[in-house]
Design a protein around this motif. Structure first.
Motif, PDB file in Angstrom:
ATOM      1  N   THR A 127       0.783  -1.102  -0.038  1.00 49.88           N
ATOM      2  CA  THR A 127      -0.012   0.051   0.136  1.00 49.88           C
ATOM      3  C   THR A 127       0.864   1.134   0.041  1.00 49.88           C
ATOM      4  OG1 THR A 127      -0.194   0.272   2.471  1.00 49.88           O
ATOM      5  CG2 THR A 127      -1.766  -1.339   1.353  1.00 49.88           C
ATOM      6  N   PRO A 128       0.408   2.375  -0.482  1.00 51.49           N
ATOM      7  CA  PRO A 128       1.192   3.780  -0.374  1.00 51.49           C
ATOM      8  C   PRO A 128       1.817   3.791   1.140  1.00 51.49           C
ATOM      9  CG  PRO A 128      -0.723   4.019  -1.510  1.00 51.49           C
ATOM     10  CD  PRO A 128      -0.915   2.782  -0.790  1.00 51.49           C
ATOM     11  N   ALA A 129       1.005   3.567   2.317  1.00 43.63           N
ATOM     12  CA  ALA A 129       1.619   3.689   3.481  1.00 43.63           C
ATOM     13  C   ALA A 129       2.876   2.674   3.659  1.00 43.63           C
ATOM     14  CB  ALA A 129       0.556   3.494   4.757  1.00 43.63           C
ATOM     15  N   GLN A 130       2.763   1.575   3.313  1.00 44.42           N
ATOM     16  CA  GLN A 130       3.657   0.510   3.404  1.00 44.42           C
ATOM     17  C   GLN A 130       4.904   1.004   2.598  1.00 44.42           C
ATOM     18  OE1 GLN A 130       1.790  -2.907   2.151  1.00 44.42           O
ATOM     19  NE2 GLN A 130       0.746  -3.320   4.264  1.00 44.42           N
ATOM     20  N   LEU A 131       4.890   1.522   1.487  1.00 43.67           N
ATOM     21  CA  LEU A 131       5.692   1.949   0.505  1.00 43.67           C
ATOM     22  C   LEU A 131       6.493   3.028   1.298  1.00 43.67           C
ATOM     23  CD1 LEU A 131       7.241   1.396  -2.134  1.00 43.67           C
ATOM     24  CD2 LEU A 131       5.668   2.990  -3.093  1.00 43.67           C
ATOM     25  N   ASP A 132       5.719   3.888   1.855  1.00 46.94           N
ATOM     26  CA  ASP A 132       6.604   5.083   2.364  1.00 46.94           C
ATOM     27  C   ASP A 132       7.372   4.529   3.476  1.00 46.94           C
ATOM     28  OD1 ASP A 132       5.491   6.838   0.773  1.00 46.94           O
ATOM     29  OD2 ASP A 132       3.760   7.295   2.008  1.00 46.94           O
ATOM     30  N   ALA A 133       6.768   3.844   4.345  1.00 47.82           N
ATOM     31  CA  ALA A 133       7.442   3.338   5.567  1.00 47.82           C
ATOM     32  C   ALA A 133       8.890   2.535   5.338  1.00 47.82           C
ATOM     33  CB  ALA A 133       6.799   2.245   6.401  1.00 47.82           C
ATOM     34  N   VAL A 134       8.874   1.923   3.969  1.00 46.73           N
ATOM     35  CA  VAL A 134       9.848   1.318   3.560  1.00 46.73           C
ATOM     36  C   VAL A 134      11.034   2.271   3.138  1.00 46.73           C
ATOM     37  CG1 VAL A 134      11.038  -0.162   1.929  1.00 46.73           C
ATOM     38  CG2 VAL A 134       9.051  -0.957   2.934  1.00 46.73           C
ATOM     39  N   THR A 135      10.443   3.198   2.299  1.00 41.06           N
ATOM     40  CA  THR A 135      11.482   4.320   1.621  1.00 41.06           C
ATOM     41  C   THR A 135      12.018   5.057   2.713  1.00 41.06           C
ATOM     42  OG1 THR A 135       9.589   5.631   1.219  1.00 41.06           O
ATOM     43  CG2 THR A 135      10.405   4.226  -0.558  1.00 41.06           C
ATOM     44  N   HIS A 136      11.237   5.667   3.841  1.00 40.40           N
ATOM     45  CA  HIS A 136      11.757   6.557   4.771  1.00 40.40           C
ATOM     46  C   HIS A 136      12.952   5.856   5.610  1.00 40.40           C
ATOM     47  CE1 HIS A 136       7.573   9.139   4.627  1.00 40.40           C
ATOM     48  NE2 HIS A 136       8.680   9.325   3.904  1.00 40.40           N
ATOM     49  N   ARG A 137      12.673   4.434   5.877  1.00 40.13           N
ATOM     50  CA  ARG A 137      13.708   3.791   6.481  1.00 40.13           C
ATOM     51  C   ARG A 137      14.787   3.600   6.011  1.00 40.13           C
ATOM     52  NH1 ARG A 137      17.231   3.091   9.193  1.00 40.13           N
ATOM     53  NH2 ARG A 137      17.660   1.873  10.715  1.00 40.13           N
ATOM     54  N   LEU A 138      14.811   3.231   4.382  1.00 44.30           N
ATOM     55  CA  LEU A 138      16.046   3.130   3.762  1.00 44.30           C
ATOM     56  C   LEU A 138      16.697   4.990   3.572  1.00 44.30           C
ATOM     57  CD1 LEU A 138      14.575   0.855   0.672  1.00 44.30           C
ATOM     58  CD2 LEU A 138      16.477   0.430   2.389  1.00 44.30           C
ATOM     59  N   ALA A 139      16.058   5.818   3.617  1.00 42.22           N
ATOM     60  CA  ALA A 139      16.447   7.136   3.407  1.00 42.22           C
ATOM     61  C   ALA A 139      17.433   7.194   4.587  1.00 42.22           C
ATOM     62  CB  ALA A 139      15.590   8.117   3.384  1.00 42.22           C
ATOM     63  N   ASP A 140      16.933   6.769   6.008  1.00 41.23           N
ATOM     64  CA  ASP A 140      17.351   6.961   7.238  1.00 41.23           C
ATOM     65  C   ASP A 140      18.723   5.906   7.676  1.00 41.23           C
ATOM     66  OD1 ASP A 140      15.950   9.138   7.293  1.00 41.23           O
ATOM     67  OD2 ASP A 140      14.354   8.087   8.708  1.00 41.23           O
ATOM     68  N   ILE A 141      19.193   5.257   6.718  1.00 38.32           N
ATOM     69  CA  ILE A 141      20.167   4.313   6.851  1.00 38.32           C
ATOM     70  C   ILE A 141      21.368   4.964   7.722  1.00 38.32           C
ATOM     71  CG2 ILE A 141      21.997   2.978   5.892  1.00 38.32           C
ATOM     72  CD1 ILE A 141      20.305   1.956   3.851  1.00 38.32           C
ATOM     73  N   GLY A 142      21.722   6.362   7.275  1.00 39.53           N
ATOM     74  CA  GLY A 142      22.745   7.056   7.860  1.00 39.53           C
ATOM     75  C   GLY A 142      24.089   6.331   8.252  1.00 39.53           C
ATOM     76  N   ALA A 143      24.596   5.685   7.157  1.00 40.92           N
ATOM     77  CA  ALA A 143      26.003   4.879   7.054  1.00 40.92           C
ATOM     78  C   ALA A 143      27.045   6.262   7.095  1.00 40.92           C
ATOM     79  CB  ALA A 143      26.102   4.127   5.968  1.00 40.92           C
ATOM     80  N   PRO A 144      27.971   6.225   7.820  1.00 38.48           N
ATOM     81  CA  PRO A 144      29.016   7.560   7.668  1.00 38.48           C
ATOM     82  C   PRO A 144      29.621   7.728   6.360  1.00 38.48           C
ATOM     83  CG  PRO A 144      29.388   5.988   9.780  1.00 38.48           C
ATOM     84  CD  PRO A 144      28.339   5.195   9.095  1.00 38.48           C
ATOM     85  N   GLY A 145      29.677   8.719   5.769  1.00 37.92           N
ATOM     86  CA  GLY A 145      30.240   8.852   4.569  1.00 37.92           C
ATOM     87  C   GLY A 145      29.551   8.763   3.297  1.00 37.92           C
TER      88      GLY A 145
END
Length: 737
Positions: A148-166
């Motif tokens: 669903t759009p909500a499920q897709l948003d949750a996945v993309t937001h968490r991927l965007a927040d991976i936060g690997a240094p550099g």
């Protein structure tokens, strides 16, 4: 309801104009508040559900009923995963412990999110998701049932927040691509509407010399858009509507509604200039210009009906959408415009000077008639030369290339292709209804040994009795070599039930559908057009000439499309990156839409020439006067169409841009080179032969022939009024209705 402005008390009663269109005009004038209220409701509903229309669209699924489409359907039925989200973690070494910790923490959290079927990173896949240089890795999330759009948003937001240094993260994948295409298509549609409506209003102010008359076509266009959105919303609940259909339908609705309202307002001014009251002018406008609008809508609908011959969902969806939009545009012109004329008719400037039958267009025709053969040969040569590039056109499934390079989904697709080639979609995929062992044997013994095959990348089980074989080919994944491999795989199936799929197979299937069903579609459109033009003119020569000239005009449009979008001419100016070919379904849609619009202008011109011929003018004089009296209105209508198409071509979606440019070129060429030069030249050469038909057909035409003209009863003007002026239209010539 009584109106004080209908006629002076001592004036004789005017006889009513006969016919259903005149009656419809009278009813809409008398009940104009109800008519206006109805269209306001339609517009409001269209605006309210506008966003939901785009939510209900889907990406094109290939040629309907083809082997590639059936193979994809078999895989989708067996595999609960309906799409992926892919993240590229770039800019830091994948072996860095901090990067590894950030990525594995994110994948563990994403695996527990709703709608996620599985998630993979390079650390759990043995390093197979790491780039060759070691500075980037992939995270692949497989979503169940497309999410669903909500499920897709949750996945993309968490991927965007991976936060690997550099490192920085770019998110794409087919589900993100579909969403970005929908969002940008909606933005382009809105942008096209916002840009074109003010520009067309400005042009119509110049044409009519006043804001009141110029505003009516704009209001009609807005109402048509509302009706089109409602129609698309309804159809999207009954059938799959491709995302690209919506802007195509919108641009057609805008162009036609503006053109039709232009005709109606122009005729209203003519009747007012002839001394008619507002009520009389509305009635007579509906009987005459309304007849033109109805006939024009019928010709466009016939052209679009050829798309029903094809089986691909995109063609059928465009046919349904296009015909419904034509119906809505005609309905707006025949109901809303008469009602609006009742409200603002007094504010519309009445012309005071007759239009001369001597002018630019009549002089041009005389020059053409003196050199008819050279003019005809030069025009035909130019149109053939303009269309020649289309003979070398290549057709492609663009995928992420439909988006500009700035979009994340395209960046991810390009990164995967360049730095993770082992993860890029295979040029050809074979779906095998067999277990993994038999599929592997088929891949080794049959597939790998075929000419043009570079190797088999993977054999993947989808279910107990279903596997996929990924086939690598040399060169362009959608080029001649890949298409040849598709044919070879379909000829050598190793005794198994197989389906050859992938982009190359989809292009092959599209081209086969067009080559096998295209002639039937052409025959349907051609026969329908010939019949309509014969019923209007009573000639068999002029309809055939009209078809041939339309084909030449369309060839020029398709040639320009090939030069711009395949070879890249003016790509920098137009703001896109060439993909090396045309989107598979665009040439067919261009043919259907441009053919209908070109025939629209053919009807305007031929009807005026026929009217003059029936009045006793010889062929040469009828052509001179016909073009002089209709040339300006055709040019004005074509200019408005070009503005609408160019406004949509200014968007960012490649498919919408291709349609906009192609239709703008088709209309511009048709309204100038064809109508002003080629038509007068050929009609002058044929002379009386223009009106020839066999005796049985002449008798048939006398019985069932149609005419865009209706003989109006004379106006009974009060004695105190001045003698009626000749019908004129101010800055624009009189209409051919």
């Amino acid at each position: 309801m009584r109106h004080s402005h209908t006629a002076a008390p001592h004036a004789p009663a005017d006889p009513k104009v006969g016919g259903r269109l005149a009656a419809l005009g009278r009813a809409c004038y008398r009940h104009r508040r109800w008519v206006l209220g109805f269209w306001v409701v339609v517009l409001a509903l269209g605006v309210l559900i506008g966003g939901r229309v785009f939510e209900g669209t889907v990406a094109s699924t290939g040629a309907g009923g083809s082997e590639s489409a059936r193979g994809e359907a078999v895989v989708q039925a067996a595999d609960p995963v309906q799409g992926t989200v892919t993240a590229v973690v770039d800019g830091a070494a994948a072996t860095d412990p901090a990067v590894r910790a950030a990525v594995t923490a994110a994948t563990a959290e994403i695996a527990g999110l709703p709608g996620v079927a599985s998630v993979a990173d390079t650390y759990g896949a043995g390093g197979s998701l790491t780039s060759a240089d070691g500075n980037a890795s992939l995270v692949s999330v497989r979503m169940a049932d497309a999410g669903t759009p909500a499920q897709l948003d949750a996945v993309t937001h968490r991927l965007a927040d991976i936060g690997a240094p550099g490192a920085h993260v770019t998110i794409g994948g087919d589900l993100v691509l579909q969403q970005e295409v929908k969002d940008q298509t909606e933005k382009d549609t809105r942008f096209g509407e916002i840009v074109t409506l003010p520009l067309t209003l400005l042009v119509m102010v110049l044409v009519f010399g006043g804001l009141a008359a110029a505003g009516l076509p704009g209001i009609g266009a807005i109402a048509s858009v509302g009706g089109a959105l409602l129609a698309m919303f309804g159809f999207s609940r009954m059938m799959d509507i491709d995302t690209s259909v919506l802007p195509i339908a919108t641009v057609l609705g805008l162009g036609l509604s503006i053109d039709y309202a232009l005709l109606m307002v122009n005729r209203f001014r003519e009747e007012r200039g002839n001394g008619a009251t507002i009520a009389q002018a509305v009635e007579r406008t509906s009987a005459t210009a309304g007849r033109t609008v109805a006939f024009s809508g019928l010709t466009v609908a016939v052209a679009l009906s050829g798309l029903f011959v094809f089986t691909s969902p995109v063609f059928r969806a465009v046919a349904v959408a296009g015909v419904s939009v034509v119906v809505i545009a005609v309905a707006v012109a025949l109901t809303l415009i008469p009602a609006l004329l009742g409200f603002v008719g007094r504010r519309i400037r009445t012309p005071v000077a007759p239009v001369s039958d001597e002018g630019f267009f009549s002089r041009t025709v005389r020059l053409v008639q003196k050199r008819a053969v050279p003019v005809m040969l030069v025009c035909v040569a130019l149109l053939l030369a303009a269309g020649a590039p289309f003979l070398g056109s290549q057709w492609r499934n663009s995928g992420a290339d439909v988006l500009p390079k700035s979009f994340a989904a395209r960046q991810v697709a390009q990164t995967v292709e360049e730095r993770f080639p082992q993860q890029a979609p295979a040029p050809v995929t074979v779906v095998v209804e067999a277990d993994a062992a038999r599929a592997q044997a088929y891949a080794d013994d049959v597939v790998a040994k075929l000419p043009g095959v570079d190797g088999v990348r993977a054999v993947s089980p989808v279910g107990d009795r279903l596997s996929t074989v990924e086939v690598l080919v040399h060169g362009d994944p959608q080029g001649a070599q890949a298409k040849s491999v598709v044919d070879e795989l379909r000829a050598e199936r190793g005794g198994l039930q197989t389906y050859v799929t992938g982009d190359a197979a989809s292009v092959v299937d599209f081209q086969h559908e067009i080559s096998s069903r295209g002639p039937w579609a052409l025959a349907l459109v051609g026969a329908g057009t010939l019949i309509l033009l014969f019923m209007m003119t009573g000639s068999v020569v002029m309809p055939i000439k009209a078809l041939l000239m339309n084909v030449l005009s369309l060839g020029a449009s398709l040639g320009a499309l090939t030069l711009v979008f395949q070879h890249g001419y003016f790509s920098g100016l137009l703001g896109f990156t060439p993909t090396g070919g045309l989107e598979t379904f665009i040439p067919v849609l261009v043919f259907a839409f441009a053919f209908g619009l070109s025939m629209d202008y053919e009807v305007f011109l031929l009807s005026r020439i026929k009217e003059l011929h029936d009045q006793g003018y010889d062929c040469a004089k009828a052509v001179q006067l016909g073009l002089q009296r209709s040339g300006r209105i055709i040019t004005s209508a074509a200019l408005l169409m070009v503005i609408v198409f160019a406004g949509f071509a200014a968007g960012q979606m490649l498919m919408v841009k291709q349609m906009g440019i192609a239709l703008a070129v088709a209309v511009a060429v048709d309204a100038t080179l064809v109508r002003c030069l080629l038509v007068p030249a050929t009609m002058s050469l044929f002379g009386k032969l223009n009106w020839w038909a066999p005796a049985p057909l002449r008798r048939l035409h006398r019985m069932i022939g149609l005419s865009e003209h209706i003989k109006l009863p004379p106006l009974n003007l009060p004695a105190r009024l001045p003698a009626p002026r000749l019908p004129v239209v101010g800055p624009v010539a009189r209409l051919s209705d």
